[in-house]
Motif scaffolding. Structure first.
Motif, PDB file in Angstrom:
ATOM      1  N   SER A 120     -37.551  45.576 -21.378  1.00 52.93           N
ATOM      2  CA  SER A 120     -36.426  44.510 -21.775  1.00 52.93           C
ATOM      3  C   SER A 120     -37.239  43.884 -22.928  1.00 52.93           C
ATOM      4  O   SER A 120     -36.407  43.708 -24.112  1.00 52.93           O
ATOM      5  N   LEU A 121     -38.514  43.358 -22.946  1.00 48.55           N
ATOM      6  CA  LEU A 121     -38.921  42.750 -24.022  1.00 48.55           C
ATOM      7  C   LEU A 121     -39.100  43.834 -25.304  1.00 48.55           C
ATOM      8  O   LEU A 121     -38.731  43.368 -26.451  1.00 48.55           O
TER       9      LEU A 121
ATOM     10  N   PHE B 171     -39.683  44.345 -17.170  1.00 44.20           N
ATOM     11  CA  PHE B 171     -39.937  43.278 -18.113  1.00 44.20           C
ATOM     12  C   PHE B 171     -40.516  43.812 -19.656  1.00 44.20           C
ATOM     13  O   PHE B 171     -39.992  43.494 -20.377  1.00 44.20           O
TER      14      PHE B 171
ATOM     15  N   LEU C 188     -34.891  37.491 -20.368  1.00 45.04           N
ATOM     16  CA  LEU C 188     -36.150  37.383 -20.295  1.00 45.04           C
ATOM     17  C   LEU C 188     -36.987  36.184 -19.954  1.00 45.04           C
ATOM     18  O   LEU C 188     -37.746  36.178 -18.882  1.00 45.04           O
TER      19      LEU C 188
ATOM     20  N   THR D  25     -32.475  45.450 -16.737  1.00 45.58           N
ATOM     21  CA  THR D  25     -32.974  46.146 -17.778  1.00 45.58           C
ATOM     22  C   THR D  25     -32.400  47.153 -18.216  1.00 45.58           C
ATOM     23  O   THR D  25     -32.288  47.692 -19.582  1.00 45.58           O
TER      24      THR D  25
END
Length: 295
Positions: A190-191, A187, A234, A99
Motif C-alpha cells: 500500500s505504501l 502495508f 495507511l 491493499t
C-alpha cells in the motif's frame, strides 16, 4: 467496572455503532446500485468485500472486549476462541482488501508509459484475482503454523509446567513476529502504491504547467481523492497494527489491553467513513438520506 473500563466501553460502543452503520450503509448502496444497473463495478466489489470484513473485525473486537471486561474470570473458552478466530479471519482480509483497493486505484488512476505498467493496467482484473488467491493461501499457511505451534505446545509439555511455560512464551513471541511479517507485506504494498500515485500526480502537474493549463482538471482531482483515501488507510492501518502488537505484549494488563482495543477500533470505523466521503456515489446517497431524515 472501574472508571477507565467505563470510558473505554462508551468509546467502543460509539465506534461499534458508527462503524457498523457506515459499513452496512455502503453494502446497501452498492446492492441497490447493482440491482438497478444489473452489474457491479470492480471498485464496488472490492469496497463491498472490504466493509464486510470490517464488520467482522468490529464484532471480533467487541467479543474480545466482552471477554476481557464482562467475563474476565468466568468467560467460556468457546467464547474466547470464537473471538480470536473471528478476529484472525476478519483482520487478515480487512488488511488485504484494503491493499487490493490501493493496487486498483494505482492501476486505474496513475499515468505511466512504462510497457510493464501498461500491460499490468490492461490485466487489472486478473492481477487482483491472483493477489486475492495468493492472500487466501497466505492465510491458510499462517493458520497452519499457529495451530502446529499450539499442538506442539500441548503434546510436548504435558506434565512439565516449567518447560510448558517457557515454550508458551517462545511460541507467543514467534506468533507475534509472524503476525508482524504477515501484516508488513500489505502495508509495504500500500505504501508503494501511495508513493507511485504521488509521483504520477507530480508528473501530471508538471505536464499541465508545461502546457499552460490549470491544476484543477479531473485527473488531478481523481489523484487527490485517491491519495486521501490511501494515506488515511495507511495511517489508520499503522496505528491499528501498533495497538495489536502492544496488546499482545501486555495481554495481562487489562487497562492497556482495553485502551488498545479502543484506539484500534478507529481503523475499521474511520476508514469506512472516509470511503463514504471520498466516493461520489456514496456521498450523494448519504446526503440524500440525511436530507430525508431532516425533513
Amino acid at each position: 467496572m472501574n472508571l477507565l473500563e467505563w470510558i473505554v466501553t462508551i468509546i467502543l460502543m460509539i465506534e461499534f455503532l458508527l462503524g457498523n452503520c457506515a459499513n452496512i450503509f455502503i453494502i446497501l448502496v452498492n446492492a441497490v446500485d447493482c440491482v438497478k444497473r444489473r452489474k457491479i463495478s470492480s471498485a464496488d466489489r472490492i469496497i463491498t468485500a472490504l466493509v464486510i470484513s470490517r464488520i467482522g473485525l468490529l464484532w471480533a473486537m467487541s467479543m474480545n472486549w466482552h471477554s476481557a471486561v464482562c467475563t474476565a474470570n468466568t468467560c467460556h473458552v468457546q467464547i474466547r476462541v470464537s473471538g480470536h478466530v473471528t478476529w484472525a479471519v476478519s483482520n487478515h482480509f480487512s488488511n488485504w482488501f484494503g491493499t487490493i483497493l490501493s493496487i486498483f486505484y494505482l492501476l486505474k488512476i496513475a499515468n505511466f508509459y512504462n510497457p510493464l505498467f501498461l500491460h499490468l493496467k490492461r490485466k487489472t482484473e486478473n492481477i487482483l484475482l491472483v493477489i486475492f488467491l495468493g492472500n487466501i493461501l497466505l492465510f491458510v499457511w499462517y493458520l497452519g503454523v499457529v495451530n502446529i505451534n499450539k499442538i506442539a505446545l500441548v503434546c510436548n509439555c504435558e506434565g512439565n509446567t516449567t518447560l510448558k511455560n517457557n515454550l508458551k512464551d517462545f511460541i507467543g513471541l514467534a506468533n507475534i513476529y509472524l503476525f508482524g511479517l504477515i501484516n508488513t507485506i500489505p502495508f509495504c504494498i500500500s505504501l508503494t502504491c501511495v508513493l507511485l500515485l504521488i509521483y504520477s500526480l507530480g508528473k501530471h502537474l508538471r505536464n499541465m504547467k508545461f502546457h499552460g493549463k490549470g491544476c484543477q482538471d479531473p485527473s488531478t482531482m481523481v489523484h487527490i481523492k485517491a491519495l486521501q483515501t490511501l494515506v488515511s488507510f495507511l495511517l489508520l492501518y499503522a496505528t491499528y497494527s501498533l495497538c495489536v502488537i502492544i496488546s499482545s505484549w501486555s495481554s495481562l494488563n487489562a487497562p492497556v489491553f482495553l485502551l488498545c482495543i479502543a484506539i484500534g477500533a478507529v481503523y475499521p470505523t474511520g476508514h469506512s467513513i472516509i470511503l463514504i466521503w471520498g466516493n461520489q456515489k456514496l456521498k450523494q446517497a448519504l446526503l440524500l438520506c440525511l436530507k430525508q431524515v431532516r425533513c
